[in-house]
Design an enzyme around this catalytic site. Sequence first.
Site, PDB file in Angstrom:
ATOM      1  N   ASP A 155      10.332  -4.289  -0.477  1.00 19.37           N
ATOM      2  CA  ASP A 155       9.362  -3.243  -0.849  1.00 19.37           C
ATOM      3  C   ASP A 155       9.055  -2.467   0.423  1.00 19.37           C
ATOM      4  OD1 ASP A 155       7.276  -1.618  -1.533  1.00 19.37           O
ATOM      5  OD2 ASP A 155       5.889  -3.230  -2.053  1.00 19.37           O
ATOM      6  N   TRP A 164       6.612 -11.708   4.366  1.00 23.85           N
ATOM      7  CA  TRP A 164       6.741 -12.302   3.042  1.00 23.85           C
ATOM      8  C   TRP A 164       8.204 -12.684   2.841  1.00 23.85           C
ATOM      9  CZ3 TRP A 164       7.432  -7.174   3.560  1.00 23.85           C
ATOM     10  CH2 TRP A 164       8.307  -6.506   2.721  1.00 23.85           C
ATOM     11  N   ASP A 211       8.011  -6.400   8.353  1.00 25.08           N
ATOM     12  CA  ASP A 211       7.705  -4.988   8.591  1.00 25.08           C
ATOM     13  C   ASP A 211       7.880  -4.678  10.083  1.00 25.08           C
ATOM     14  OD1 ASP A 211       7.125  -4.643   5.953  1.00 25.08           O
ATOM     15  OD2 ASP A 211       4.941  -4.780   6.182  1.00 25.08           O
ATOM     16  N   ASN A 249       4.861  -8.736  -1.920  1.00 26.39           N
ATOM     17  CA  ASN A 249       5.464  -7.843  -0.916  1.00 26.39           C
ATOM     18  C   ASN A 249       4.689  -6.546  -0.695  1.00 26.39           C
ATOM     19  OD1 ASN A 249       6.124  -6.265  -3.093  1.00 26.39           O
ATOM     20  ND2 ASN A 249       8.306  -6.790  -3.104  1.00 26.39           N
ATOM     21  N   ASP A 250       3.615  -6.337  -1.457  1.00 22.50           N
ATOM     22  CA  ASP A 250       2.954  -5.038  -1.358  1.00 22.50           C
ATOM     23  C   ASP A 250       1.812  -5.036  -0.343  1.00 22.50           C
ATOM     24  OD1 ASP A 250       2.668  -2.401  -1.914  1.00 22.50           O
ATOM     25  OD2 ASP A 250       1.512  -2.677  -3.751  1.00 22.50           O
ATOM     26  N   TRP A 309       2.057  -5.514   6.504  1.00 20.99           N
ATOM     27  CA  TRP A 309       1.945  -6.659   7.414  1.00 20.99           C
ATOM     28  C   TRP A 309       1.737  -6.218   8.855  1.00 20.99           C
ATOM     29  CZ3 TRP A 309       0.778 -11.015   5.288  1.00 20.99           C
ATOM     30  CH2 TRP A 309       1.237 -11.314   4.000  1.00 20.99           C
ATOM     31  N   TYR A 346       2.965   1.456   9.904  1.00 18.53           N
ATOM     32  CA  TYR A 346       4.143   0.787   9.320  1.00 18.53           C
ATOM     33  C   TYR A 346       5.313   1.763   9.351  1.00 18.53           C
ATOM     34  CZ  TYR A 346       7.455  -0.361   5.635  1.00 18.53           C
ATOM     35  OH  TYR A 346       8.606  -0.577   4.940  1.00 18.53           O
ATOM     36  N   THR A 406      11.183  -1.835   7.056  1.00 21.17           N
ATOM     37  CA  THR A 406      11.243  -3.290   6.823  1.00 21.17           C
ATOM     38  C   THR A 406      12.664  -3.804   7.060  1.00 21.17           C
ATOM     39  OG1 THR A 406       9.528  -3.054   5.141  1.00 21.17           O
ATOM     40  CG2 THR A 406      10.792  -5.099   5.105  1.00 21.17           C
TER      41      THR A 406
END
Length: 167
Positions: free
Chosen positions: A68, A93, A112, A140-141, A144, A154, A157
């Site tokens: 994600d 995650w 991330d 996953n939402d 991080w 961010y 990923t």
Amino acid sequence: MARYDDVVEGFTRRLAKTVTRRSILRSLGGFLVGAAGIPLLPVSRGRAERAAEPDETSCDYWRYCAADGFLCACCGGSATACPPGTESAPVTWVGTCRNASDGRDYIVSYNDCCGKSSCGRCFCNRNEGDRPAYSPATANDYNWCAGSKAGVPYHCTVSRIVSVAPK
Ligand code: ABN
């Protein structure tokens, strides 16, 4: 010497009687047709196919099954490496993805990469096995990057294989 001449002459005469121009052309034609067919013969391409590189920039790549976010492979990094100027959030995650080429299940860590604004390319949101937010290790939402030294921005990923399920 005369004997040698006789032998060669005899051989040449025999050849001339048995080998016609037509038979030479027939043999040559057969050879050419056979040679042209060689590249069409079935060959084992298994090894070449197995060695084919996966497309890390495609959301269909098996290891992205629970992804994600923006794929770092489209943002100056790779499937496993953060782009320059960003760093991997230590908290992550995980998902379990099946690699169809060997039929095995892999635990994949989705880290991330933080420190730059959103990459904005190759958004990939497959969510297989995604769990609700109250189960953070398998949800996953989250951003991080909130827990990273690089700060909240961010960027993208990465997807790193942690382990493979026993056979
Ligand atoms: N873990 C990816 C992500 C980042 C920011 C916001 C939502 C999801």
